[in-house]
Design an enzyme around this catalytic site. Sequence first.
Site, PDB file in Angstrom:
ATOM      1  CG  HIS A 338      -2.440   0.305   0.850  1.00  0.00           C
ATOM      2  ND1 HIS A 338      -2.466   2.018   0.495  1.00  0.00           N
ATOM      3  CD2 HIS A 338      -3.106   0.258   1.234  1.00  0.00           C
ATOM      4  CE1 HIS A 338      -3.492   2.173  -0.351  1.00  0.00           C
ATOM      5  NE2 HIS A 338      -4.147   0.897   0.843  1.00  0.00           N
ATOM      6  NE  ARG A 339       6.053  -0.280   2.439  1.00  0.00           N
ATOM      7  CZ  ARG A 339       6.855  -0.936   2.630  1.00  0.00           C
ATOM      8  NH1 ARG A 339       8.200   0.003   3.622  1.00  0.00           N
ATOM      9  NH2 ARG A 339       6.900  -1.948   1.999  1.00  0.00           N
TER      10      ARG A 339
END
Length: 471
Positions: A338-339
């Site tokens: 999700h980064r």
Amino acid sequence: MSEAGANTPANHFGGSFGPNEWLVQEMYERYQSDPASVDKAWWDFFADFKGAPTLNGKPGIQSSATKTSSPPIPKSQLTKPIEQPVAKPVVIEKIVEEKVATTALKPADPITQPVATTTTPAGARVEPLRGVAARVVQSMEGSLSVPTATSVRVVPAKLLIDNRTVINNHLKRGRGGKVSFTHLIGYAMIKAIRAMPEMNSFYTQLDGKPAIGHPEHVNLGIAIDLAKADGSRQLLVPAIKGCEKLDFAQFWSAYEEVVHKARAGALTVEDFAGTTLSLTNPGTIGTVHSVPRLVAGQGLILGVGSLDYPAEFHGANEQTLSDLGISKVVTVTSTYDHRIIQGAQSGDFLRRIHEILLGEENFYDEIFEALRIPYVPIRWVNDIQSGKDNAVSKTARVQKLIDAYRTTGHLMADIDPLVYKQRSHPDLDIVNHGLTLWDLDREFATDGFGGKPFMKLRRILGVLRDSYCRT
């Protein structure tokens, strides 16, 4: 050799071994004790290999993903030794048997049995994890540093199943081999990655600051579950390199080669290095929905569930399912870092895979052409509502289709082995006769065609093509 020039996964092959680190470490330990016990293809790699300590205190693999693809680890965690579980003293339990009075029993009296009771609570047996099991623990704990999220999508598998049937029937009559659902879904994943290259990325750091890496190639890791002789299981994830340039025939061949090498124990260090994203299919053992772990150094892993009818139709018989036009479905999940990847991107990625598996972007046309199948693939169309009048009409349409094959079926015959061509004729297309793929598993009156009064449309087409359209 200096640290900068050492043969490490990071600077020699461009990536970590991910979930395969336990296997490389195990082979390295065997190499240290007896180099002849390891395939010579590994000798150059292990000759100047430098590792990090394992749970056993021996040299192990120092993953580059830990260095560059995950957040810094506090020194307190790095220096704190891992405590081995200490076996607790065995508690000897004293069994006390309750004495039962020996009295004369009447015929209607229940028979009372002595009840064994313990004077202390039952203790659990604790075993330390060593070797491969300990390395799996390290790999899974390392994956906790990756903040992941997962998108889920259910895809109708009707077209996938029907076109796979056509493909494997053609291969059976010719060169042999078998195409699996994983082959097809994996290739659909590659096509989606070509259209969305941002999904083929990884998180890293540049000068101590967050950064995103964009690999030069699409190297797809294939999760392979192997059963050992002692009943235990091991997971290997070798990679198919340069998938962005492969057609389906090349992808299928490379996939089968990697699986064959894994089962034969012939994988080399190059087979594990450089993986950029992964594919796992626990659906082969009946798992419906999977959220796999994402290892550091990769940005995406696709999970594939089992192909089955929706749960609410498990009690329906085959004829009812065909009449209602109920399709089997497959659940696909996209677990991502999700980064660097956002939920909207992941959802759009699954949407694209969904559309590709329904025939968009000439997906099945490309596959048929790569395998030299001389027919056009089955197309996705909506089912035509069936009623009493329509049922009679469909039977008449099937009779017209049979007559069309008798008249023009020879025009689709594959009679020139030197020239490949996908042959078709409008009079032989079931859609032009008001029939669809949903009718393939429905029975129709044949007026004695094929020696049977009723046959499924799928079987009718098979007899017609065998009679008029083969070589």
